[in-house]
Write a protein that holds these residues in place. Sequence first.
Motif, short mmCIF file in Angstrom:
data_model
loop_
_atom_site.label_atom_id
_atom_site.label_comp_id
_atom_site.label_asym_id
_atom_site.label_seq_id
_atom_site.Cartn_x
_atom_site.Cartn_y
_atom_site.Cartn_z
N ILE A 58 0.83 -1.20 0.00
CA ILE A 58 0.00 0.00 0.00
C ILE A 58 0.87 1.25 0.00
CG2 ILE A 58 -1.58 1.35 1.43
CD1 ILE A 58 -2.91 -1.34 2.21
N ARG A 59 1.88 1.27 0.85
CA ARG A 59 2.79 2.44 0.85
C ARG A 59 3.45 2.61 -0.51
NH1 ARG A 59 4.33 0.26 5.91
NH2 ARG A 59 6.33 -0.45 5.07
N TYR A 60 3.93 1.51 -1.04
CA TYR A 60 4.61 1.53 -2.34
C TYR A 60 3.67 2.05 -3.43
CZ TYR A 60 7.95 -0.52 -5.77
OH TYR A 60 8.86 -0.73 -6.77
N LYS A 93 -0.61 7.83 4.14
CA LYS A 93 0.16 6.91 4.97
C LYS A 93 -0.64 6.33 6.13
CE LYS A 93 4.35 7.04 3.15
NZ LYS A 93 4.00 7.62 1.85
N HIS A 94 -1.73 6.95 6.53
CA HIS A 94 -2.48 6.45 7.69
C HIS A 94 -3.33 5.23 7.32
CE1 HIS A 94 -1.43 9.78 10.34
NE2 HIS A 94 -1.65 10.60 9.32
N VAL A 95 -3.39 4.28 8.22
CA VAL A 95 -4.24 3.11 8.05
C VAL A 95 -5.12 2.96 9.28
CG1 VAL A 95 -2.72 1.87 6.46
CG2 VAL A 95 -2.41 1.60 8.92
N ILE A 96 -6.31 2.43 9.06
CA ILE A 96 -7.31 2.33 10.12
C ILE A 96 -7.78 0.89 10.23
CG2 ILE A 96 -9.58 3.13 10.91
CD1 ILE A 96 -9.13 5.64 9.15
N ALA A 139 -5.88 3.34 3.83
CA ALA A 139 -6.67 2.11 3.78
C ALA A 139 -7.39 1.84 5.09
CB ALA A 139 -5.78 0.92 3.44
N PHE A 140 -8.44 1.02 4.97
CA PHE A 140 -9.16 0.47 6.12
C PHE A 140 -9.05 -1.05 6.05
CE2 PHE A 140 -13.29 -1.32 7.66
CZ PHE A 140 -13.12 -1.05 9.01
N ASN A 147 -12.50 7.28 -0.81
CA ASN A 147 -11.32 7.13 -1.67
C ASN A 147 -10.13 6.55 -0.90
OD1 ASN A 147 -9.94 7.26 -4.12
ND2 ASN A 147 -9.14 9.31 -3.71
N ILE A 148 -10.42 5.50 -0.13
CA ILE A 148 -9.36 4.76 0.55
C ILE A 148 -9.51 3.29 0.20
CG2 ILE A 148 -9.19 6.43 2.43
CD1 ILE A 148 -10.74 4.51 4.22
N LEU A 149 -8.42 2.55 0.28
CA LEU A 149 -8.44 1.13 -0.06
C LEU A 149 -9.18 0.33 1.01
CD1 LEU A 149 -4.77 0.65 -1.33
CD2 LEU A 149 -6.85 0.93 -2.71
N PHE A 150 -9.87 -0.72 0.56
CA PHE A 150 -10.60 -1.60 1.45
C PHE A 150 -9.91 -2.95 1.46
CE2 PHE A 150 -14.25 -4.60 2.18
CZ PHE A 150 -14.55 -4.18 3.47
#
Length: 457
Positions: free
Chosen positions: A128-130, A141-144, A220-221, A251-254
Amino acid sequence: MFKALRPRQNATNQFIHPFTQLADVEDDGPNVIVSGKGVTVTDRDGRELLDGFAGLWCVNIGYGRSELIEAAQQQMSKLPYASSFFGFANEPALQLAEELVRLTPESLQHVFFTLGGSDAIDTTLKTIRYFFNITGRPDKKHVIGLERGYHGVSSTGAGLTGLSGCHRFFDLPLPNQHHIPSHYRYRSSYGVTDAAIISGSVAALETKVAELGGSEKVAAFFCEPVQGSGGVIVPPDGWLAAMRIACAKLNILFVIDEVITGFGRTGQLFACDWEHVEPDLMTIAKGLTSGYSPMGAVLMSDEIYRALVDKVPRELPFANGFTYTGHPVSAAVALACLEIYERERLPENSKVVGAHLLKGLDALREHRWIGDVRGKGLLAAVELVANQESREPFDPRLNVGQLVRKKAYENGLIVRAFSDNVIGLAPPLIVGEADIDRMLDRLARAIHSAEAELHEI
């Protein structure tokens, strides 16, 4: 050539046990398992035990399956190892990747193999970072994750895990790792109706994303379709789909973590199939090889994969991987395992026998310690409480869950004791209703025995 042999010592403290109170093992010694057949294992003292937890949620097809043993033996004889670095491959790994793309949601088109669940999560976080760096969005950069969620114990994944025991003394979670409340109905902060829990979870995610700077900052979540190590917490129907829609709007990855729930555990091949959810990334392990050989994987969308191919300078390799990525023996075992899932219709058995398990656990509510019963398929738990009506928990110093686990072992049953005095059951998917009845009887006896012991204190 070798060092002179040292005097044999007690191996109790030479082997360091994961997720174990090490002082207890030094005092009492480990429970050593020496063999297994079907849904039972035998310990070093000759005690035969019903394995109510399929090893560690993983021995889905049971112990002693000749098909997997033969697959491993044949592959070892033909090609015991092959590197996947520098463009090399082996036939079982290529075939397994093709099968996994066929079986998983259509959004997932590419596979990266790992050794298990923790490094699958770690690889996902790195990818994800890449992905956002090479597509010109380096601030994402934040993930939940969810409180009570479990996403392994790698140096990065353990922070995303929402269990305090995985954080204390490890300097976790990391600054870019965050959590929102679980959909934990029995002790919900959202309300008790399905609608309240779903709308509350979506609102909590939206609020957290806004707090962190919006979609420009959040990547991402992550969630499990059923929270496993957090206490087998089942979300309301529609929760997973609602969170997927929310991530798309934000607009974040699931990311779905199916390390525990995958390969029939909940009654579908993958738990996200219940709601036809299409994730951006998915992690798998455990049931992939039924625990017979180490292997995990990350499945990703074509959008993410194409960026890895097209957005990176040609001279720069995708510098992530492991010595045993796509190991041919593990891949051969996994292929044999997938064939058994389909031939024996084990997801369907999980659904049918799982309903019998939940009905039997529900009958245990007659005991005053049983506060909640929950589960999906062959993934279930009971939560033990000091008072059924008020849901008052036990004094943690009593270690009631661990006491019940020990009493279950004495009665010939292996179960899992989670924090907050939750007892988990996740037997092999080959289990029948008669086996379940024996497990329920032994669990009931264990609870009564634990109550009698506490009463004497």
